[in-house]
Enzyme design. Structure first.
Site, PDB file in Angstrom:
ATOM      1  N   GLU A   1      -8.719   4.507  11.708  1.00  0.00           N
ATOM      2  CA  GLU A   1      -7.517   3.795  13.041  1.00  0.00           C
ATOM      3  C   GLU A   1      -7.030   5.537  13.933  1.00  0.00           C
ATOM      4  O   GLU A   1      -7.943   6.280  13.701  1.00  0.00           O
ATOM      5  CB  GLU A   1      -6.375   3.803  12.358  1.00  0.00           C
ATOM      6  CG  GLU A   1      -5.104   4.377  10.708  1.00  0.00           C
ATOM      7  CD  GLU A   1      -4.383   4.379  10.473  1.00  0.00           C
ATOM      8  OE1 GLU A   1      -3.279   5.049  11.063  1.00  0.00           O
ATOM      9  OE2 GLU A   1      -4.097   4.552   9.399  1.00  0.00           O
TER      10      GLU A   1
ATOM     11  N   ASP B   1       1.253  -1.165  -0.332  1.00  0.00           N
ATOM     12  CA  ASP B   1       0.219   0.064  -0.264  1.00  0.00           C
ATOM     13  C   ASP B   1       1.184   1.126  -0.320  1.00  0.00           C
ATOM     14  O   ASP B   1       1.649   1.685   0.598  1.00  0.00           O
ATOM     15  CB  ASP B   1      -0.588  -0.022   1.177  1.00  0.00           C
ATOM     16  CG  ASP B   1      -0.150  -0.170   2.578  1.00  0.00           C
ATOM     17  OD1 ASP B   1       0.466   1.296   3.192  1.00  0.00           O
ATOM     18  OD2 ASP B   1      -0.151  -1.019   2.865  1.00  0.00           O
TER      19      ASP B   1
ATOM     20  N   ASP C   1      -9.929   3.685   5.628  1.00  0.00           N
ATOM     21  CA  ASP C   1      -8.302   3.397   6.683  1.00  0.00           C
ATOM     22  C   ASP C   1      -9.197   4.190   8.006  1.00  0.00           C
ATOM     23  O   ASP C   1      -9.080   5.405   8.229  1.00  0.00           O
ATOM     24  CB  ASP C   1      -7.666   4.053   5.840  1.00  0.00           C
ATOM     25  CG  ASP C   1      -6.331   4.398   7.025  1.00  0.00           C
ATOM     26  OD1 ASP C   1      -6.345   3.610   8.290  1.00  0.00           O
ATOM     27  OD2 ASP C   1      -5.642   4.795   6.702  1.00  0.00           O
TER      28      ASP C   1
END
Length: 273
Positions: A163, A72, A161
């Site tokens: 986090e 990634d 994503d």
């Protein structure tokens, strides 16, 4: 005429001056230190908080079931040497497309198209900032700026994503229930726009802290787990297995490397839905 006692004025002035200096010092030092620790808006990337919060605990153990190597990338990597990665065995890739509703990756075209052109199966991800705008707003921004999907056998569903907040409080100032609602808002909007269930990228410790270890997304949304260790360890509630595993931020050619939990035909299957 008023009488001034000797020494009655200078001590007061000196005391005031010292107080001002101390106040200035106490204000400026923490602010400058904090500014040095907080990255610029838009610079967040997958796993930005993993080392700081979960640490690194070795490399994946040998003898794992069939895994397919992936990578990634984000604007942090700039132009990527895709042919080098392909030759090293990397078969799939995700590229950061967007963050919040204020950032698009300036290297997105080179990274997203470049991985595809060397033969990889590719996808795009969105770095969530739940404290700036709603989940639906960010899902629409993501789809409109590279996060869409097409059934060509080479395009993976978009990834959320979610986090640690690199710019402030870890959970973006949200309660666990508010965080779950924000994520659901994003996922529902993404599916409405693309017909696909988005992948969720997260770390177990963050998920436990910030969603209360909510298990309600596991039946529809594939899990991409972040854990820099020899094993993935405990997964978030509801997921009996992971689909992808980000196992290091210090891999060859570019930083973040990943394992797909299956052979290449399973990567293709996820691309095809």
């Amino acid at each position: 005429m008023p009488v001034h006692r000797p020494g009655s004025i200078l001590p007061r002035a000196a005391t005031a001056a010292v107080a001002l200096l101390l106040a200035a010092f106490s204000l400026t030092v923490p602010v400058s230190a904090q500014a040095a620790d907080v990255p610029a808006r838009g610079s967040a990337r997958m796993g930005i908080g993993v080392l700081g919060h979960d640490g690194a605990h070795g490399s994946p153990a040998p003898g794992l079931a069939t895994q397919t190597e992936g990578v990634d990338v984000s604007g942090y990597q700039g132009n990527v040497a895709w042919s080098t990665l392909w030759s090293s065995g990397v078969k799939w890739a995700y590229t950061k497309a967007t963050e919040g509703t204020y950032y698009t990756n300036p290297y997105f075209a080179q990274q997203y198209n470049g991985s595809y052109n060397v033969g990889m199966i590719r996808g795009a991800y969105h770095f969530a900032t739940p404290d700036t705008t709603s989940g639906a707003t960010q899902a629409n921004y993501f789809v409109d700026h590279g996060g869409g999907w097409s059934k060509d056998g080479r395009t993976l569903p978009g990834t959320l994503d979610i986090e640690w907040n690199p710019y402030g409080a870890a959970c973006y100032g949200k309660t666990t229930s508010a965080m779950v609602s924000w994520i659901a808002d994003f996922l529902n909007t993404y599916k409405a726009r693309t017909g696909r269930d988005a992948v969720i990228y997260t770390a177990t410790s963050w998920w436990t802290q910030c969603t209360g270890d909510y298990g309600g997304f596991a039946s529809a949304n594939p899990l991409w787990i972040a854990r820099y260790a020899s094993e993935v360890g405990t997964l978030p509630s509801g997921w009996p297995y992971y689909t992808m595993w980000q196992y290091t931020s210090s891999g060859p050619t570019v930083g973040d490397h990943d394992k797909f939990n299956g052979a290449l035909d399973r990567v293709v299957a996820l691309a095809n839905g």
